[in-house]
Design a protein around this motif. Sequence first.
Motif, PDB file in Angstrom:
ATOM      1  N   TRP A   1       0.845  -1.211   0.000  1.00  0.00           N
ATOM      2  CA  TRP A   1       0.000   0.000   0.000  1.00  0.00           C
ATOM      3  C   TRP A   1       0.877   1.257   0.000  1.00  0.00           C
ATOM      4  O   TRP A   1       0.609   2.217  -0.739  1.00  0.00           O
ATOM      5  N   LEU A   2       1.931   1.253   0.829  1.00  0.00           N
ATOM      6  CA  LEU A   2       2.856   2.393   0.858  1.00  0.00           C
ATOM      7  C   LEU A   2       3.545   2.568  -0.492  1.00  0.00           C
ATOM      8  O   LEU A   2       3.698   3.696  -0.983  1.00  0.00           O
ATOM      9  N   TYR A   3       3.943   1.444  -1.082  1.00  0.00           N
ATOM     10  CA  TYR A   3       4.586   1.491  -2.396  1.00  0.00           C
ATOM     11  C   TYR A   3       3.658   2.108  -3.436  1.00  0.00           C
ATOM     12  O   TYR A   3       4.068   2.996  -4.210  1.00  0.00           O
ATOM     13  N   ARG A   4       2.409   1.671  -3.451  1.00  0.00           N
ATOM     14  CA  ARG A   4       1.451   2.185  -4.442  1.00  0.00           C
ATOM     15  C   ARG A   4       1.099   3.642  -4.170  1.00  0.00           C
ATOM     16  O   ARG A   4       0.754   4.395  -5.082  1.00  0.00           O
ATOM     17  N   LEU A   5       1.178   4.056  -2.883  1.00  0.00           N
ATOM     18  CA  LEU A   5       0.903   5.441  -2.513  1.00  0.00           C
ATOM     19  C   LEU A   5       2.037   6.361  -2.952  1.00  0.00           C
ATOM     20  O   LEU A   5       1.817   7.472  -3.452  1.00  0.00           O
ATOM     21  N   ILE A   6       3.284   5.880  -2.786  1.00  0.00           N
ATOM     22  CA  ILE A   6       4.465   6.691  -3.086  1.00  0.00           C
ATOM     23  C   ILE A   6       4.837   6.648  -4.552  1.00  0.00           C
ATOM     24  O   ILE A   6       5.244   7.655  -5.147  1.00  0.00           O
ATOM     25  N   GLN A   7       4.684   5.499  -5.185  1.00  0.00           N
ATOM     26  CA  GLN A   7       5.282   5.188  -6.486  1.00  0.00           C
ATOM     27  C   GLN A   7       4.885   6.096  -7.650  1.00  0.00           C
ATOM     28  O   GLN A   7       5.755   6.429  -8.466  1.00  0.00           O
ATOM     29  N   PRO A   8       3.608   6.514  -7.810  1.00  0.00           N
ATOM     30  CA  PRO A   8       3.250   7.258  -9.023  1.00  0.00           C
ATOM     31  C   PRO A   8       4.127   8.502  -9.225  1.00  0.00           C
ATOM     32  O   PRO A   8       4.373   9.264  -8.300  1.00  0.00           O
ATOM     33  N   GLY A   9       4.598   8.673 -10.435  1.00  0.00           N
ATOM     34  CA  GLY A   9       5.404   9.841 -10.760  1.00  0.00           C
ATOM     35  C   GLY A   9       6.891   9.607 -10.580  1.00  0.00           C
ATOM     36  O   GLY A   9       7.322   8.678  -9.903  1.00  0.00           O
ATOM     37  N   GLU A  10       7.684  10.491 -11.183  1.00  0.00           N
ATOM     38  CA  GLU A  10       9.135  10.348 -11.142  1.00  0.00           C
ATOM     39  C   GLU A  10       9.683  10.509  -9.735  1.00  0.00           C
ATOM     40  O   GLU A  10      10.599   9.783  -9.319  1.00  0.00           O
ATOM     41  N   PHE A  11       9.126  11.446  -8.947  1.00  0.00           N
ATOM     42  CA  PHE A  11       9.591  11.660  -7.571  1.00  0.00           C
ATOM     43  C   PHE A  11       9.330  10.425  -6.714  1.00  0.00           C
ATOM     44  O   PHE A  11      10.171  10.030  -5.907  1.00  0.00           O
ATOM     45  N   GLY A  12       8.179   9.818  -6.906  1.00  0.00           N
ATOM     46  CA  GLY A  12       7.834   8.619  -6.144  1.00  0.00           C
ATOM     47  C   GLY A  12       8.788   7.481  -6.443  1.00  0.00           C
ATOM     48  O   GLY A  12       9.230   6.766  -5.529  1.00  0.00           O
ATOM     49  N   GLU A  13       9.125   7.288  -7.701  1.00  0.00           N
ATOM     50  CA  GLU A  13      10.059   6.229  -8.079  1.00  0.00           C
ATOM     51  C   GLU A  13      11.435   6.474  -7.462  1.00  0.00           C
ATOM     52  O   GLU A  13      12.109   5.545  -7.012  1.00  0.00           O
ATOM     53  N   THR A  14      11.849   7.745  -7.415  1.00  0.00           N
ATOM     54  CA  THR A  14      13.135   8.099  -6.798  1.00  0.00           C
ATOM     55  C   THR A  14      13.125   7.794  -5.312  1.00  0.00           C
ATOM     56  O   THR A  14      14.116   7.286  -4.760  1.00  0.00           O
ATOM     57  N   CYS A  15      12.017   8.098  -4.649  1.00  0.00           N
ATOM     58  CA  CYS A  15      11.883   7.819  -3.207  1.00  0.00           C
ATOM     59  C   CYS A  15      12.012   6.319  -2.926  1.00  0.00           C
ATOM     60  O   CYS A  15      12.671   5.916  -1.957  1.00  0.00           O
ATOM     61  N   ILE A  16      11.385   5.503  -3.760  1.00  0.00           N
ATOM     62  CA  ILE A  16      11.453   4.048  -3.593  1.00  0.00           C
ATOM     63  C   ILE A  16      12.907   3.575  -3.692  1.00  0.00           C
ATOM     64  O   ILE A  16      13.376   2.770  -2.882  1.00  0.00           O
ATOM     65  N   VAL A  17      13.637   4.103  -4.673  1.00  0.00           N
ATOM     66  CA  VAL A  17      15.039   3.722  -4.859  1.00  0.00           C
ATOM     67  C   VAL A  17      15.882   4.164  -3.663  1.00  0.00           C
ATOM     68  O   VAL A  17      16.713   3.404  -3.154  1.00  0.00           O
TER      69      VAL A  17
ATOM     70  N   VAL B   1      14.934   4.803  -0.498  1.00  0.00           N
ATOM     71  CA  VAL B   1      14.603   4.004   0.694  1.00  0.00           C
ATOM     72  C   VAL B   1      15.223   2.614   0.583  1.00  0.00           C
ATOM     73  O   VAL B   1      15.793   2.088   1.550  1.00  0.00           O
ATOM     74  N   SER B   2      15.140   2.007  -0.591  1.00  0.00           N
ATOM     75  CA  SER B   2      15.697   0.667  -0.798  1.00  0.00           C
ATOM     76  C   SER B   2      17.212   0.674  -0.601  1.00  0.00           C
ATOM     77  O   SER B   2      17.769  -0.211   0.064  1.00  0.00           O
ATOM     78  N   LEU B   3      17.885   1.684  -1.153  1.00  0.00           N
ATOM     79  CA  LEU B   3      19.331   1.798  -0.980  1.00  0.00           C
ATOM     80  C   LEU B   3      19.704   2.036   0.483  1.00  0.00           C
ATOM     81  O   LEU B   3      20.691   1.485   0.981  1.00  0.00           O
ATOM     82  N   ALA B   4      18.913   2.855   1.179  1.00  0.00           N
ATOM     83  CA  ALA B   4      19.167   3.127   2.592  1.00  0.00           C
ATOM     84  C   ALA B   4      19.062   1.848   3.415  1.00  0.00           C
ATOM     85  O   ALA B   4      19.879   1.606   4.318  1.00  0.00           O
ATOM     86  N   LEU B   5      18.074   1.012   3.112  1.00  0.00           N
ATOM     87  CA  LEU B   5      17.910  -0.257   3.820  1.00  0.00           C
ATOM     88  C   LEU B   5      19.093  -1.189   3.561  1.00  0.00           C
ATOM     89  O   LEU B   5      19.548  -1.894   4.469  1.00  0.00           O
ATOM     90  N   ILE B   6      19.597  -1.184   2.340  1.00  0.00           N
ATOM     91  CA  ILE B   6      20.761  -2.005   2.008  1.00  0.00           C
ATOM     92  C   ILE B   6      21.994  -1.522   2.771  1.00  0.00           C
ATOM     93  O   ILE B   6      22.774  -2.326   3.303  1.00  0.00           O
ATOM     94  N   VAL B   7      22.178  -0.196   2.871  1.00  0.00           N
ATOM     95  CA  VAL B   7      23.320   0.370   3.603  1.00  0.00           C
ATOM     96  C   VAL B   7      23.227   0.029   5.091  1.00  0.00           C
ATOM     97  O   VAL B   7      24.219  -0.378   5.714  1.00  0.00           O
ATOM     98  N   VAL B   8      22.045   0.196   5.677  1.00  0.00           N
ATOM     99  CA  VAL B   8      21.845  -0.141   7.092  1.00  0.00           C
ATOM    100  C   VAL B   8      22.169  -1.610   7.344  1.00  0.00           C
ATOM    101  O   VAL B   8      22.821  -1.962   8.338  1.00  0.00           O
ATOM    102  N   THR B   9      21.730  -2.463   6.438  1.00  0.00           N
ATOM    103  CA  THR B   9      22.013  -3.900   6.567  1.00  0.00           C
ATOM    104  C   THR B   9      23.509  -4.166   6.517  1.00  0.00           C
ATOM    105  O   THR B   9      24.044  -4.964   7.300  1.00  0.00           O
TER     106      THR B   9
END
Length: 403
Positions: free
Chosen positions: A176-192, A194-202
């Motif tokens: 649901w969060l993904y579908r809320l954030i994802q639409p548009g270029e800014f949303g796609e950037t946010c997803i990337v 957040v995903s990179l941040a999670l990888i760095v934290v790991t």
Amino acid sequence: MSVITMGLTALVIAGTADLFAGILLKQMEDVLLTITGMMILIYSAIGMRGNIFGAMGSRIGTALNIGTFEMSLRRGTVLRANVESTVLLTLVMSIAMGVATWGVAALFFQGNITIWDFIFISTVGGVIAGVIVLMFNILIAYVGNKREWDVDNITAPLIAAIGDIVTMPMIFLSTWLYRLIQPGEFGETCIVIVSLALIVVTGVFTLYVMKRKTSRRDFTGEAKRIFIQSLPVLLFCLIFEIGAGIVIQNQQDSLIEYSVLLIMMPAFLNQGNALSGMLTSRLSSMIHLGTMRPKWSPSGPAMENFGIMYVCAMLTFVYIGIISFAASILTGNSDNVGFVIALAIIILAGFLATTILNILSYYVAIAATRFGLDPDDHCIPITSSVMDLLGSVVLVAVIMVFI
């Protein structure tokens, strides 16, 4: 008798709880149909949650039985080591599941979202679910320790059920969060991002755990040992979890058409995990305590435990068949599968699955011991993952026979 009473009680509670997971899965039809590969991710995430936290419960059960457990999170305790290792394994495996699901969906099912999208959904949902399941695992250990229960009889079924109930809504929430954030270029950037941040934290947390030095006085280096020994096994098990997801994904249309089967699926697979977890936990503790010798030919104690599994399995599978059919009627999802057919499907599939898990659980425990490995770290992940794949194959095959 207490084994059957406690184990059966936990299995019934688990089966009832899984009913809600099945109903929620039915309500997620829109997500399943619009995001290709979600069925693979859901069942991989559910299975992996049970693998990671079921193994934690098995280790705590053994620690309770041999007297090394204390209810403290201070550094150097069994509980602290288990908490750190399971959090790290949850992060690593959530990322791995996102990558693997994307690859399989793109390769076999013409996937329609990116690798970053799957990493986001898998890791955000996995971390939230993992924290909740971790709290329940600690609670079970606390209550079991205080009441002097044999937690080997209850941890696997309860953690498997809690994992099912928690993982599915958390994956739904992250979607649901993904579908809320994802639409548009800014949303796609946010997803990337957040995903990179999670990888760095790991990565940072991995370095923190791996720099630990082993101490002979306490369990300071135990988290490192658990992580090193568990990660290869969990990555290997991911193959079976993905395989189970592929089997179910291929039958997605049929499962959605017959609501009782879709509702029944999580509970059926969970019972296979719970029963194999119960058996391997008991076998691991018996091997550690020296009450069962690790022989290739099953001895009396092993055969007795096989019988206990059959009794518990048949009673709980009948119960699951009844409540699943009732739930499909009460939720207004009437279909062409009659009560007798639904019951016959789960009883036959349950008997076959129990036979497989008895043999599998025993020989995995024996093999782990013979190779000098700790069965608490390896048995539950391996048996649960293999049972997810074989259980889904057995259930789908039986469904095809009857329908």
